[in-house]
Design a protein around this motif. Structure first.
Motif, PDB file in Angstrom:
ATOM      1  N   ILE A  90       0.837  -1.208   0.000  1.00 35.75           N
ATOM      2  CA  ILE A  90       0.000   0.000   0.000  1.00 35.75           C
ATOM      3  C   ILE A  90       0.869   1.254   0.000  1.00 35.75           C
ATOM      4  O   ILE A  90       0.605   2.219  -0.732  1.00 35.75           O
ATOM      5  CB  ILE A  90      -0.950  -0.013   1.219  1.00 35.75           C
ATOM      6  N   ILE A  91       1.914   1.230   0.824  1.00 33.90           N
ATOM      7  CA  ILE A  91       2.842   2.373   0.881  1.00 33.90           C
ATOM      8  C   ILE A  91       3.486   2.605  -0.484  1.00 33.90           C
ATOM      9  O   ILE A  91       3.597   3.751  -0.958  1.00 33.90           O
ATOM     10  CB  ILE A  91       3.903   2.135   1.971  1.00 33.90           C
ATOM     11  N   GLU A  92       3.893   1.535  -1.144  1.00 36.86           N
ATOM     12  CA  GLU A  92       4.505   1.659  -2.474  1.00 36.86           C
ATOM     13  C   GLU A  92       3.487   2.154  -3.501  1.00 36.86           C
ATOM     14  O   GLU A  92       3.830   2.944  -4.393  1.00 36.86           O
ATOM     15  CB  GLU A  92       5.085   0.315  -2.900  1.00 36.86           C
ATOM     16  N   LYS A  93       2.253   1.718  -3.392  1.00 31.93           N
ATOM     17  CA  LYS A  93       1.199   2.188  -4.287  1.00 31.93           C
ATOM     18  C   LYS A  93       0.970   3.686  -4.115  1.00 31.93           C
ATOM     19  O   LYS A  93       0.840   4.442  -5.091  1.00 31.93           O
ATOM     20  CB  LYS A  93      -0.098   1.419  -4.009  1.00 31.93           C
ATOM     21  N   LEU A  94       0.895   4.154  -2.866  1.00 36.71           N
ATOM     22  CA  LEU A  94       0.675   5.577  -2.602  1.00 36.71           C
ATOM     23  C   LEU A  94       1.854   6.425  -3.076  1.00 36.71           C
ATOM     24  O   LEU A  94       1.684   7.544  -3.553  1.00 36.71           O
ATOM     25  CB  LEU A  94       0.423   5.795  -1.109  1.00 36.71           C
ATOM     26  N   ILE A 149      -0.647   3.424   8.434  1.00 33.25           N
ATOM     27  CA  ILE A 149      -1.522   2.612   7.582  1.00 33.25           C
ATOM     28  C   ILE A 149      -2.269   1.597   8.431  1.00 33.25           C
ATOM     29  O   ILE A 149      -1.675   0.930   9.280  1.00 33.25           O
ATOM     30  CB  ILE A 149      -0.719   1.835   6.507  1.00 33.25           C
ATOM     31  N   ILE A 150      -3.576   1.461   8.185  1.00 35.15           N
ATOM     32  CA  ILE A 150      -4.329   0.352   8.758  1.00 35.15           C
ATOM     33  C   ILE A 150      -5.121  -0.316   7.638  1.00 35.15           C
ATOM     34  O   ILE A 150      -5.766   0.351   6.829  1.00 35.15           O
ATOM     35  CB  ILE A 150      -5.285   0.788   9.897  1.00 35.15           C
ATOM     36  N   VAL A 151      -5.014  -1.637   7.584  1.00 30.75           N
ATOM     37  CA  VAL A 151      -5.806  -2.426   6.646  1.00 30.75           C
ATOM     38  C   VAL A 151      -7.090  -2.824   7.357  1.00 30.75           C
ATOM     39  O   VAL A 151      -7.071  -3.226   8.525  1.00 30.75           O
ATOM     40  CB  VAL A 151      -5.037  -3.682   6.187  1.00 30.75           C
ATOM     41  N   ALA A 152      -8.217  -2.692   6.647  1.00 30.80           N
ATOM     42  CA  ALA A 152      -9.520  -2.962   7.260  1.00 30.80           C
ATOM     43  C   ALA A 152     -10.314  -3.941   6.413  1.00 30.80           C
ATOM     44  O   ALA A 152      -9.907  -4.313   5.315  1.00 30.80           O
ATOM     45  CB  ALA A 152     -10.297  -1.649   7.414  1.00 30.80           C
ATOM     46  N   ASN A 153     -11.441  -4.365   6.958  1.00 26.55           N
ATOM     47  CA  ASN A 153     -12.331  -5.282   6.245  1.00 26.55           C
ATOM     48  C   ASN A 153     -13.182  -4.505   5.240  1.00 26.55           C
ATOM     49  O   ASN A 153     -14.399  -4.374   5.375  1.00 26.55           O
ATOM     50  CB  ASN A 153     -13.224  -6.030   7.239  1.00 26.55           C
ATOM     51  N   ILE A 190      -7.066  12.017   5.983  1.00 26.67           N
ATOM     52  CA  ILE A 190      -7.073  10.559   6.065  1.00 26.67           C
ATOM     53  C   ILE A 190      -7.570  10.044   4.716  1.00 26.67           C
ATOM     54  O   ILE A 190      -8.694  10.348   4.300  1.00 26.67           O
ATOM     55  CB  ILE A 190      -7.994  10.037   7.182  1.00 26.67           C
ATOM     56  N   ILE A 191      -6.729   9.296   4.024  1.00 26.22           N
ATOM     57  CA  ILE A 191      -7.126   8.700   2.747  1.00 26.22           C
ATOM     58  C   ILE A 191      -7.795   7.356   3.010  1.00 26.22           C
ATOM     59  O   ILE A 191      -7.298   6.547   3.791  1.00 26.22           O
ATOM     60  CB  ILE A 191      -5.904   8.494   1.824  1.00 26.22           C
ATOM     61  N   ILE A 192      -8.928   7.141   2.351  1.00 23.87           N
ATOM     62  CA  ILE A 192      -9.632   5.861   2.400  1.00 23.87           C
ATOM     63  C   ILE A 192      -9.597   5.263   0.996  1.00 23.87           C
ATOM     64  O   ILE A 192      -9.965   5.920   0.019  1.00 23.87           O
ATOM     65  CB  ILE A 192     -11.097   6.030   2.855  1.00 23.87           C
ATOM     66  N   ASN A 193      -9.166   4.008   0.893  1.00 25.66           N
ATOM     67  CA  ASN A 193      -9.094   3.369  -0.415  1.00 25.66           C
ATOM     68  C   ASN A 193      -9.111   1.853  -0.219  1.00 25.66           C
ATOM     69  O   ASN A 193      -9.245   1.369   0.908  1.00 25.66           O
ATOM     70  CB  ASN A 193      -7.845   3.819  -1.185  1.00 25.66           C
ATOM     71  N   GLY A 194      -8.957   1.110  -1.302  1.00 24.59           N
ATOM     72  CA  GLY A 194      -8.956  -0.337  -1.206  1.00 24.59           C
ATOM     73  C   GLY A 194      -8.983  -0.984  -2.577  1.00 24.59           C
ATOM     74  O   GLY A 194      -8.932  -0.290  -3.601  1.00 24.59           O
ATOM     75  N   VAL A 195      -9.078  -2.295  -2.592  1.00 24.59           N
ATOM     76  CA  VAL A 195      -8.997  -3.042  -3.853  1.00 24.59           C
ATOM     77  C   VAL A 195     -10.361  -3.414  -4.422  1.00 24.59           C
ATOM     78  O   VAL A 195     -10.447  -3.981  -5.514  1.00 24.59           O
ATOM     79  CB  VAL A 195      -8.163  -4.334  -3.661  1.00 24.59           C
ATOM     80  N   SER A 196     -11.443  -3.079  -3.721  1.00 24.19           N
ATOM     81  CA  SER A 196     -12.773  -3.545  -4.125  1.00 24.19           C
ATOM     82  C   SER A 196     -13.145  -3.151  -5.540  1.00 24.19           C
ATOM     83  O   SER A 196     -13.538  -3.992  -6.356  1.00 24.19           O
ATOM     84  CB  SER A 196     -13.835  -3.014  -3.156  1.00 24.19           C
ATOM     85  N   LYS A 197     -13.052  -1.873  -5.854  1.00 23.75           N
ATOM     86  CA  LYS A 197     -13.470  -1.393  -7.174  1.00 23.75           C
ATOM     87  C   LYS A 197     -12.339  -1.498  -8.189  1.00 23.75           C
ATOM     88  O   LYS A 197     -12.559  -1.895  -9.333  1.00 23.75           O
ATOM     89  CB  LYS A 197     -13.950   0.058  -7.083  1.00 23.75           C
ATOM     90  N   TYR A 242      -8.304   0.217   3.202  1.00 30.13           N
ATOM     91  CA  TYR A 242      -7.296   0.741   4.126  1.00 30.13           C
ATOM     92  C   TYR A 242      -7.520   2.229   4.389  1.00 30.13           C
ATOM     93  O   TYR A 242      -8.241   2.914   3.653  1.00 30.13           O
ATOM     94  CB  TYR A 242      -5.877   0.520   3.585  1.00 30.13           C
ATOM     95  N   ALA A 243      -6.918   2.694   5.466  1.00 30.61           N
ATOM     96  CA  ALA A 243      -6.852   4.122   5.775  1.00 30.61           C
ATOM     97  C   ALA A 243      -5.386   4.490   5.913  1.00 30.61           C
ATOM     98  O   ALA A 243      -4.581   3.711   6.439  1.00 30.61           O
ATOM     99  CB  ALA A 243      -7.600   4.437   7.064  1.00 30.61           C
ATOM    100  N   ALA A 244      -5.031   5.683   5.423  1.00 36.32           N
ATOM    101  CA  ALA A 244      -3.659   6.185   5.521  1.00 36.32           C
ATOM    102  C   ALA A 244      -3.690   7.605   6.057  1.00 36.32           C
ATOM    103  O   ALA A 244      -4.454   8.438   5.560  1.00 36.32           O
ATOM    104  CB  ALA A 244      -2.985   6.148   4.142  1.00 36.32           C
TER     105      ALA A 244
END
Length: 397
Positions: A78-82, A95-99, A232-239, A250-252
């Motif tokens: 995630i850090i590398e992606k950002l 960084i926190i990974v969430a459900n 606080i950035i909110i993102n993820g792999v869903s879409k 995740y939140a960053a």
């Protein structure tokens, strides 16, 4: 046994997207030919290399608990992606990974809001924002993003809505339900107000990979160090990677906030699903070709149906720049077809034309409807023609 439920859940508004989808599925189960345009998820399968990584992780015995904030290797990805996509630098403790991104938002509101704290929510909004704020004891404060301004709020509107109780503002770009993006200049203007007033920015960027035409996604956090600290950035792999069911988001951002979110997660979910985390690592570290293939497919669908949609009597539509939704104004269409409001028009569309769309009332925009083009082009074209015929026939009566 009669049990009185907690006040916090009694005040919740059911999800309009889930309700209309459930009704459409019920009609389909009865053998009725319903075309559902309510989906909030890509209609593509998760890419094979991601599926393979998940299977491999299970075969290797990676089926146990992980750290509450997520696997170190996933945080690294995630850090590398950002860093690559937004030129932003974060540390693992930021960084926190969430459900899922939804859970990241829920946890964030739980740790930042006290009773009566206000969160500014531009309308139209994603249906869960106000409910999550209320569940956290907060108060949603709505600011209208007018159709004339592409559903975006201005810095003047933001400043006018801020009170001594304002804790945060939500920015969703690209937007669900409108598909509209904020420009860099617009974000700078909004960010300036937030820094001056010490307002936390919650930047929901879940649709960032699904953008069309010559527009560019900009994260407000990348515009200055001050804004990064305020966001606080909110993102993820869903879409982006068609992984809605895997539930990884995740939140960053601010280390103190992320630590509080991690502590809460340790007492609620323990950790995100282990197998899904390994799949997400493959999503970020592996080939991005499937992401681009999906984006191009969505863009093709948008271009194919948008021009047809705006020729339908009573419908007007701001052309989306991202996500996979159209959000036309249907107020005139409802009037032309004899309905007293758009919600009733949507019901009639489902029952008579066999097309399921989502009423805009659930998004804070009661004159609009949301159509998802996360379905095949053939079905989209049939659905648009059904809507066209429904309005024209009802109008002629």
């Amino acid at each position: 046994m009669e049990l009185k439920l907690a006040n916090r859940v009694m005040s919740l508004t059911p999800s309009s997207t889930l309700a209309i989808t459930a009704k459409a599925k019920e009609l389909k189960a009865q053998g009725i030919d319903v075309i559902g345009l309510g989906a909030g998820e890509p209609d593509f399968n998760t890419p094979k290399h991601i599926l393979d990584a998940a299977v491999e992780s299970m075969n290797e015995g990676q089926t146990k608990y992980t750290p509450s904030a997520g696997l170190p290797d996933l945080k690294k990805a995630i850090i590398e992606k950002l860093a690559k996509d937004q030129e932003l630098s974060y540390q693992p403790n930021e960084i926190i990974v969430a459900n899922g991104a939804k859970h990241a938002l829920y946890t964030l509101f739980q740790v930042i809001l006290n009773d009566g704290d206000e969160v500014i929510i531009p309308t139209p909004y994603w249906v869960s924002y106000p409910e999550q704020v209320k569940l956290s004891g907060g108060k949603p404060v709505y600011v209208e993003g007018s159709e004339g301004n592409e559903f975006k709020i201005t810095a003047e509107q933001l400043e006018g809505a801020i009170t001594e109780k304002t804790k945060a503002v939500i920015l969703n770009s690209p937007s669900n339900p409108t598909g509209i993006l904020y420009t860099e200049d617009e974000l700078r203007d909004l960010g300036k107000i937030c820094v001056e007033k010490n307002i936390l920015i919650i930047s929901d960027e879940i649709y960032e990979k699904l953008i069309y035409g010559d527009v560019k996604h900009v994260s407000i956090a990348q515009l200055s160090n001050e804004l990064k600290e305020q966001t606080i950035i909110i993102n993820g792999v869903s879409k982006s990677h068609s992984m809605t069911g895997w539930r990884i988001g995740y939140a960053a951002g601010n280390q103190q906030i992320i630590k509080a979110m991690t502590n809460l997660a340790s007492h609620s979910t323990s950790n995100p699903t282990t197998t899904a985390q390994y799949a997400a690592i493959a999503a970020y570290n592996g080939t991005q070709e499937p992401v681009e293939e999906m984006r191009l497919a969505f863009e093709k669908r948008l271009e194919a149906i948008y021009d047809k949609l705006i020729t339908i009597p009573g419908l007007t539509c701001v052309k989306p720049q991202g996500a996979f939704y159209l959000f036309p104004n249907a107020k005139e269409a409802a009037e032309l077809t004899g309905y007293s409001n758009v919600d009733e028009f949507v019901e009639g569309l489902l029952v008579e034309a066999k097309v399921a769309v989502i009423p805009g009332s659930g998004f804070g925009a009661p004159d609009n409807i949301r159509l998802s083009y996360a379905t095949s082009l053939d079905l989209l074209e049939v659905a648009v023609e059904r809507i066209n015929q429904f309005i024209r026939v009802k109008k002629a009566k």
